[in-house]
Design a protein around this motif. Structure first.
Motif, PDB file in Angstrom:
ATOM      1  N   SER A  96       0.845  -1.193   0.000  1.00  0.00           N
ATOM      2  CA  SER A  96       0.000   0.000   0.000  1.00  0.00           C
ATOM      3  C   SER A  96       0.888   1.254   0.000  1.00  0.00           C
ATOM      4  CB  SER A  96      -0.957  -0.053   1.196  1.00  0.00           C
ATOM      5  OG  SER A  96      -2.016   0.845   1.036  1.00  0.00           O
ATOM      6  N   CYS A 120      -0.300  -4.359  -3.377  1.00  0.00           N
ATOM      7  CA  CYS A 120      -1.512  -3.526  -3.292  1.00  0.00           C
ATOM      8  C   CYS A 120      -1.207  -2.042  -3.343  1.00  0.00           C
ATOM      9  CB  CYS A 120      -2.331  -3.884  -2.046  1.00  0.00           C
ATOM     10  SG  CYS A 120      -1.470  -3.780  -0.461  1.00  0.00           S
ATOM     11  N   THR A 121      -0.403  -1.648  -4.318  1.00  0.00           N
ATOM     12  CA  THR A 121       0.025  -0.252  -4.411  1.00  0.00           C
ATOM     13  C   THR A 121      -0.169   0.268  -5.821  1.00  0.00           C
ATOM     14  OG1 THR A 121       1.767   1.257  -3.680  1.00  0.00           O
ATOM     15  CG2 THR A 121       2.461  -0.633  -4.987  1.00  0.00           C
ATOM     16  N   ARG A 157     -13.445  -3.065   3.870  1.00  0.00           N
ATOM     17  CA  ARG A 157     -12.400  -2.272   3.234  1.00  0.00           C
ATOM     18  C   ARG A 157     -11.106  -3.048   3.009  1.00  0.00           C
ATOM     19  NH1 ARG A 157     -11.957   2.231   0.062  1.00  0.00           N
ATOM     20  NH2 ARG A 157     -10.179   3.519   0.603  1.00  0.00           N
ATOM     21  N   HIS A 213      -1.204  -8.211  -6.253  1.00  0.00           N
ATOM     22  CA  HIS A 213      -2.464  -7.456  -6.115  1.00  0.00           C
ATOM     23  C   HIS A 213      -3.654  -8.402  -6.134  1.00  0.00           C
ATOM     24  CE1 HIS A 213      -3.208  -2.986  -6.325  1.00  0.00           C
ATOM     25  NE2 HIS A 213      -4.412  -3.460  -6.088  1.00  0.00           N
ATOM     26  N   ASP A 217      -9.608  -5.865  -4.267  1.00  0.00           N
ATOM     27  CA  ASP A 217      -9.052  -4.758  -3.477  1.00  0.00           C
ATOM     28  C   ASP A 217     -10.000  -3.559  -3.528  1.00  0.00           C
ATOM     29  OD1 ASP A 217      -7.519  -2.667  -2.377  1.00  0.00           O
ATOM     30  OD2 ASP A 217      -5.661  -3.573  -3.071  1.00  0.00           O
ATOM     31  N   ALA A 219      -9.467  -0.731  -1.706  1.00  0.00           N
ATOM     32  CA  ALA A 219      -8.724   0.490  -1.413  1.00  0.00           C
ATOM     33  C   ALA A 219      -7.902   0.957  -2.604  1.00  0.00           C
ATOM     34  CB  ALA A 219      -7.822   0.262  -0.197  1.00  0.00           C
ATOM     35  N   VAL A 220      -7.195   0.050  -3.247  1.00  0.00           N
ATOM     36  CA  VAL A 220      -6.403   0.355  -4.453  1.00  0.00           C
ATOM     37  C   VAL A 220      -6.883  -0.597  -5.538  1.00  0.00           C
ATOM     38  CG1 VAL A 220      -4.106   0.475  -5.475  1.00  0.00           C
ATOM     39  CG2 VAL A 220      -4.422   1.051  -3.058  1.00  0.00           C
ATOM     40  N   TYR A 222      -7.541  -3.150  -8.479  1.00  0.00           N
ATOM     41  CA  TYR A 222      -6.665  -4.132  -9.126  1.00  0.00           C
ATOM     42  C   TYR A 222      -6.077  -3.579 -10.424  1.00  0.00           C
ATOM     43  CZ  TYR A 222      -5.384  -8.251 -11.878  1.00  0.00           C
ATOM     44  OH  TYR A 222      -4.719  -9.157 -12.674  1.00  0.00           O
ATOM     45  N   HIS A 245      -7.543  -5.827  -0.152  1.00  0.00           N
ATOM     46  CA  HIS A 245      -6.362  -4.981   0.033  1.00  0.00           C
ATOM     47  C   HIS A 245      -5.339  -5.650   0.945  1.00  0.00           C
ATOM     48  CE1 HIS A 245      -4.265  -1.223  -0.319  1.00  0.00           C
ATOM     49  NE2 HIS A 245      -4.261  -1.016   0.999  1.00  0.00           N
ATOM     50  N   ASN A 246      -5.803  -6.317   1.957  1.00  0.00           N
ATOM     51  CA  ASN A 246      -4.892  -7.005   2.872  1.00  0.00           C
ATOM     52  C   ASN A 246      -4.674  -8.443   2.395  1.00  0.00           C
ATOM     53  OD1 ASN A 246      -3.329  -7.722   5.057  1.00  0.00           O
ATOM     54  ND2 ASN A 246      -4.695  -6.784   6.569  1.00  0.00           N
TER      55      ASN A 246
END
Length: 272
Positions: A96, A120-121, A157, A213, A217, A219-220, A222, A245-246
């Motif tokens: 992230s 996941c960034t 989330r 990824h 996800d 939050a961010v 895919y 995300h996690n």
């Protein structure tokens, strides 16, 4: 308890760090809000083969905090931890916001980065706009409300349908015991808002990279991970279907297997 000192334009900060294992160094860089404690799914497996170094980002855990920060400052914090550990260069694994910090470090000090694992960034791109820093009321909800009251929101989330209830509860338990500074974490929000690792900058980064990824996800997206892998000149994408995300919690040991295979392949290439 070892500490590193990082001197940056936004202030001098003391950073708590730890290490485990031996061999080539792997430095772990956590994401927004979380302390280094949240690396618990990865540390034991990685430390069987490598010297694993992790730390609390400024504003979290036992590290100090500043009122403002930039991602460049956070990348300088990583360098300070590496210096304190006597490490000139290392494999960097960030998730992230931590992945963005790793990209920034590869841009600012490429000689310090042997390879990058980016979980996941994303880059900064008009297609995937970054969130603005939260206002006062949103900060109160985000930083003051106990984790036990936020569990329904966090489940949606952070985790995908692949995650087991047992794994989620264990993760939320670790998260509930984690310490952070509201002032320091808001500084992380400011850093994220000013993050400027654009596709042009990312395309110039040459270290071998592994992009991880999940397709679920929240939050961010895919698609942002796909674009990141396509933009980096020496990257491979690993997709986790149904992971959120996690993803280290969602997919369990699979992520560690993928990271270890990536690092072992680099070691083998260096020997031939």
């Amino acid at each position: 308890m070892p500490f590193a000192i990082s001197d940056t334009p936004t202030g001098r900060v003391r950073l708590h760090w730890e290490e485990r294992g031996s061999g080539e160094p792997v430095v772990l860089v956590m994401g927004h809000l979380f302390s280094g404690d949240m690396w618990y799914p990865a540390i034991p497996a990685l430390a069987e083969h490598y010297r694993v170094i992790w730390f609390d980002n400024r504003g979290t855990g036992a590290s100090g905090a500043t009122s403002t920060a930039t991602v460049t400052d956070l990348a300088a914090d990583v360098r300070a931890v590496m210096d304190a550990a006597g490490v000139s260069d290392a494999h960097l694994y960030g998730v992230s916001m931590g992945g963005g910090i790793v990209l920034q470090l590869a841009h600012d000090a490429p000689e310090r980065v042997r390879s990058m694992v980016l979980g996941c960034t994303a880059m900064r791109s008009p297609e995937y706009p970054l969130p603005s820093p939260p206002g006062f009321l949103a900060r109160q909800l985000k930083y003051r409300v106990p984790v036990r009251l936020l569990k329904p929101l966090l489940r949606k989330r952070f985790y995908g349908p692949l995650a087991t209830p047992e794994a989620i509860e264990r993760d939320l338990d670790v998260l509930g015991r984690m310490r952070f500074s509201a002032r320091g974490v808001y500084a992380q929000d400011l850093a994220i808002a000013g993050y400027d690792m654009t596709p042009g900058k990312v395309a110039a980064l040459t270290p071998p990279a592994l992009v991880l990824h999940g397709t679920a996800d929240e939050a961010v997206p895919y698609a942002a991970g796909v674009r990141l892998a396509q933009t980096l000149p020496n990257a491979r994408l690993v997709t986790y279907e149904g992971a959120g995300h996690n993803y280290p919690v969602d997919v369990g040991a699979r992520a560690n297997v993928d990271v270890l295979a990536f690092l072992a392949d680099l070691t083998q290439k260096d020997r031939t």
